[in-house]
Design a protein around this motif. Sequence first.
Motif, PDB file in Angstrom:
ATOM      1  N   UNK A 107       0.930  -1.172   0.182  1.00  0.00           N
ATOM      2  CA  UNK A 107      -0.045  -0.064   0.202  1.00  0.00           C
ATOM      3  C   UNK A 107       0.686   1.154   0.001  1.00  0.00           C
ATOM      4  N   UNK A 108       0.182   2.493  -0.055  1.00  0.00           N
ATOM      5  CA  UNK A 108       0.907   3.472  -0.087  1.00  0.00           C
ATOM      6  C   UNK A 108       1.832   3.953   1.196  1.00  0.00           C
ATOM      7  N   UNK A 109       1.109   3.414   2.263  1.00  0.00           N
ATOM      8  CA  UNK A 109       1.832   3.649   3.632  1.00  0.00           C
ATOM      9  C   UNK A 109       3.028   2.706   3.589  1.00  0.00           C
ATOM     10  N   UNK A 110       2.928   1.371   3.070  1.00  0.00           N
ATOM     11  CA  UNK A 110       3.787   0.361   3.267  1.00  0.00           C
ATOM     12  C   UNK A 110       4.744   0.830   2.326  1.00  0.00           C
ATOM     13  N   UNK A 111       5.075   1.300   1.196  1.00  0.00           N
ATOM     14  CA  UNK A 111       5.766   1.788   0.331  1.00  0.00           C
ATOM     15  C   UNK A 111       6.680   2.613   1.247  1.00  0.00           C
ATOM     16  N   UNK A 112       6.001   3.584   1.765  1.00  0.00           N
ATOM     17  CA  UNK A 112       6.853   4.605   2.550  1.00  0.00           C
ATOM     18  C   UNK A 112       7.629   3.924   3.884  1.00  0.00           C
ATOM     19  N   UNK A 113       7.042   3.118   4.522  1.00  0.00           N
ATOM     20  CA  UNK A 113       7.764   2.823   5.555  1.00  0.00           C
ATOM     21  C   UNK A 113       8.918   1.594   5.378  1.00  0.00           C
ATOM     22  N   UNK A 114       8.661   1.099   4.200  1.00  0.00           N
ATOM     23  CA  UNK A 114       9.618  -0.471   4.082  1.00  0.00           C
ATOM     24  C   UNK A 114      10.988   0.066   4.088  1.00  0.00           C
ATOM     25  N   UNK A 115      11.683   0.967   3.667  1.00  0.00           N
ATOM     26  CA  UNK A 115      13.023   1.411   3.688  1.00  0.00           C
ATOM     27  C   UNK A 115      13.405   1.863   5.170  1.00  0.00           C
ATOM     28  N   UNK A 116      12.537   2.955   5.953  1.00  0.00           N
ATOM     29  CA  UNK A 116      12.801   3.354   7.197  1.00  0.00           C
ATOM     30  C   UNK A 116      13.005   2.078   8.023  1.00  0.00           C
ATOM     31  N   UNK A 122      14.232   1.952  12.036  1.00  0.00           N
ATOM     32  CA  UNK A 122      13.251   2.584  12.602  1.00  0.00           C
ATOM     33  C   UNK A 122      11.955   1.376  13.271  1.00  0.00           C
ATOM     34  N   UNK A 123      11.392   1.727  14.294  1.00  0.00           N
ATOM     35  CA  UNK A 123      10.536   0.814  14.735  1.00  0.00           C
ATOM     36  C   UNK A 123       9.160   1.016  13.862  1.00  0.00           C
ATOM     37  N   UNK A 124       8.440  -0.172  13.854  1.00  0.00           N
ATOM     38  CA  UNK A 124       7.405  -0.025  12.685  1.00  0.00           C
ATOM     39  C   UNK A 124       6.194   1.190  13.172  1.00  0.00           C
ATOM     40  N   UNK A 125       5.969   1.107  14.372  1.00  0.00           N
ATOM     41  CA  UNK A 125       4.923   2.367  14.715  1.00  0.00           C
ATOM     42  C   UNK A 125       5.514   3.669  14.410  1.00  0.00           C
ATOM     43  N   UNK A 126       6.943   3.923  14.609  1.00  0.00           N
ATOM     44  CA  UNK A 126       7.573   5.239  14.419  1.00  0.00           C
ATOM     45  C   UNK A 126       7.456   5.610  12.986  1.00  0.00           C
ATOM     46  N   UNK A 127       7.682   4.389  12.195  1.00  0.00           N
ATOM     47  CA  UNK A 127       7.845   4.551  10.823  1.00  0.00           C
ATOM     48  C   UNK A 127       6.494   4.995  10.107  1.00  0.00           C
ATOM     49  N   UNK A 128       5.164   4.342  10.836  1.00  0.00           N
ATOM     50  CA  UNK A 128       4.128   4.479  10.359  1.00  0.00           C
ATOM     51  C   UNK A 128       3.683   6.053  10.559  1.00  0.00           C
ATOM     52  N   UNK A 129       3.902   6.283  11.729  1.00  0.00           N
ATOM     53  CA  UNK A 129       3.413   7.558  12.230  1.00  0.00           C
ATOM     54  C   UNK A 129       4.197   8.860  11.306  1.00  0.00           C
ATOM     55  N   UNK A 130       5.383   8.685  10.978  1.00  0.00           N
ATOM     56  CA  UNK A 130       6.180   9.693  10.186  1.00  0.00           C
ATOM     57  C   UNK A 130       5.599   9.478   8.703  1.00  0.00           C
ATOM     58  N   UNK A 131       5.310   8.160   8.195  1.00  0.00           N
ATOM     59  CA  UNK A 131       4.655   7.919   7.068  1.00  0.00           C
ATOM     60  C   UNK A 131       3.242   8.700   6.830  1.00  0.00           C
ATOM     61  N   UNK A 132       2.570   8.700   7.809  1.00  0.00           N
ATOM     62  CA  UNK A 132       1.228   9.573   7.726  1.00  0.00           C
ATOM     63  C   UNK A 132       1.510  10.905   7.644  1.00  0.00           C
ATOM     64  N   UNK A 133       2.364  11.356   8.399  1.00  0.00           N
ATOM     65  CA  UNK A 133       3.026  12.826   8.323  1.00  0.00           C
ATOM     66  C   UNK A 133       3.313  13.158   6.950  1.00  0.00           C
ATOM     67  N   UNK A 134       4.076  12.261   6.386  1.00  0.00           N
ATOM     68  CA  UNK A 134       4.398  12.839   4.939  1.00  0.00           C
ATOM     69  C   UNK A 134       3.446  12.724   3.832  1.00  0.00           C
TER      70      UNK A 134
END
Lengths: 254, 329
Positions: A107-116, A122-134
């Motif tokens: 998904x769009x979010x998974x695309x963004x969180x994959x590399x971090x 990065x922790x999954x939760x942090x990456x998701x949070x940052x991903x949503x901000x982006x």
Amino acid sequence: MSTPMVRAEGVRKHFGRLEVLKGIDLTVERGQVCCLLGPSGSGKSTFLRCINHLERIDGGRLSVDGELVGHRRHGDRLHELREREVAERRRDIGMVFQRFNLFPHMTALENITEAPVRVGGASRADAREQGMVLLEEVGLRDRAHHYPAQLSGGQQQRVAIARALAMRPKVMLFDEPTSALDPELVGDVLDVMRRLAADGMTMVVVTHEIGFAREVGDTAVFMDEGVVVEAGDPSRVLVEPEQERTRAFLSKVL
Amino acid sequence: MIDTKPPLGTLPDGDRSTPELEVVPVRAYGRWIATVLALTALVGLVGSLARNDNVHWDVVGDYLFAPLIFDGLTTTLWLTAAAMALGLGLGTLIAVMRLSASPVLYAVATGFVWVFRGTPLLVQIIFWGYAAALYHSVQIGIPFTHVTFFQAETNSLLTPAVAALLALGLNEAAYASEIVRAGIQSVDPGQTEAAHSLGMRPALTLRRIVLPQAMRVIIPPMGNETINMLKMTALVSVISAHDLMSNIQDVYAQNYQVIPMLVVASIWYLALVTVLGVPQAWLERRYGRGTARGGHVSPFRRLFAGAGGLFPQRNNKNDTSDTIEEGGR
């Protein structure tokens, strides 16, 4: 003076017998937006791909933030880096492709969180949070759980920009980011890039959008047949160029 | 003067006011005749088999759930699973070797595929069964020195079951490697570039980005391979590996009820193959995420869904419901 963000000295590259880059000298200062223009086959995309070592250079030197890309210097020799080391340096260099190249199975979010998560630790939760901000920043918060196939070209490209930004790069490379888009979708992507430039991101942009280059670019570089024909202030290079070749190109695209 | 022509691309006013017309689907008479013929043939065939005394349905019934048959079934199942696991694992490795930049790795992998795909499986099975005649003992150590880590008699290592597993697994690896290679090559190189530009290493890129996308291409033929493998395990009866077919042969060698025993075997193989379709469908859905494909509904399912596959539908809404509709523009 601080070290420039991108510095190219006599960069050469050939594919077989075809010489694509014939000694490129270029400097991009911190926070600057450098637009590369030129006819197709002029080597501008190849040069861009050399900056993050997707293409190996055959001569000259290329450094990002003072560190050589793809090589390590030992005395008078340049040693090619291992894949692991190249991968490490690429983290600082974000890239956006003409064909988006989003991962279609995520998904769009998974695309963004994959590399971090997988590369940046990065922790999954942090990456998701940052991903949503982006996603919020590129105006696609409500599309977080859509797959790329469910998004328009312009939306895909904005997700791709967010994906590259998620690694907090020092410099962003754009390879004709709007060339594969329907005309009415180009504006949204350029808006995101304009805001990014205003936030002080160092950007190298290969583009055919003369208007964007003139408005946002700090420098415009016109390339043809593997050499830099003319470089400088966009209001000069793109309005009253000195070189005949630049003038001929501009008269065709404007 | 007033122009009375309607603008281009619109209907004249007169036509727009006509009532909505009914659409009459094509009457498929040929399809009806073929359906009746097929049904007649089917009923005739099943009837003749059911009433044929030579099948000895009583013997079939006696042996269908016999312990000996279940032992064979167990062996067949684990042999299939283990050989497929070995084949897929080794096959992926060989596929990566064939895509490697090293000419030696490429040559070794190509040679492996050439040998194991180029000789009959039956020959390979018998070969592994009699490998002790080639090497009396197996030693693992450093070549050209006396350092030995491991040594054993070939016969004690290569039991019929192990020989069967090796033969089937290595043969499968040759085929699986080609399937995996085709799958990897079907993924857009831009995917690898995008992953690399994010700082992902080649191994991580292969595992997280390339292979999951290659799976969509790999799974359907691998499903085929699994079905094939299940049936090919019957060949290992030549080295008495005690699979289903070996045990079936043991029985009819004693009671001479060849046909009923083969019916028992066929029923079990068919049942297992049918069950195998379930995980395959699940895997295809799992790896089909993010694509609009996989929307085909077989006429069979439409028939059971009550839509009546033989009758052309006036309203085709059902058929498009599983494709992704959201454009999101």
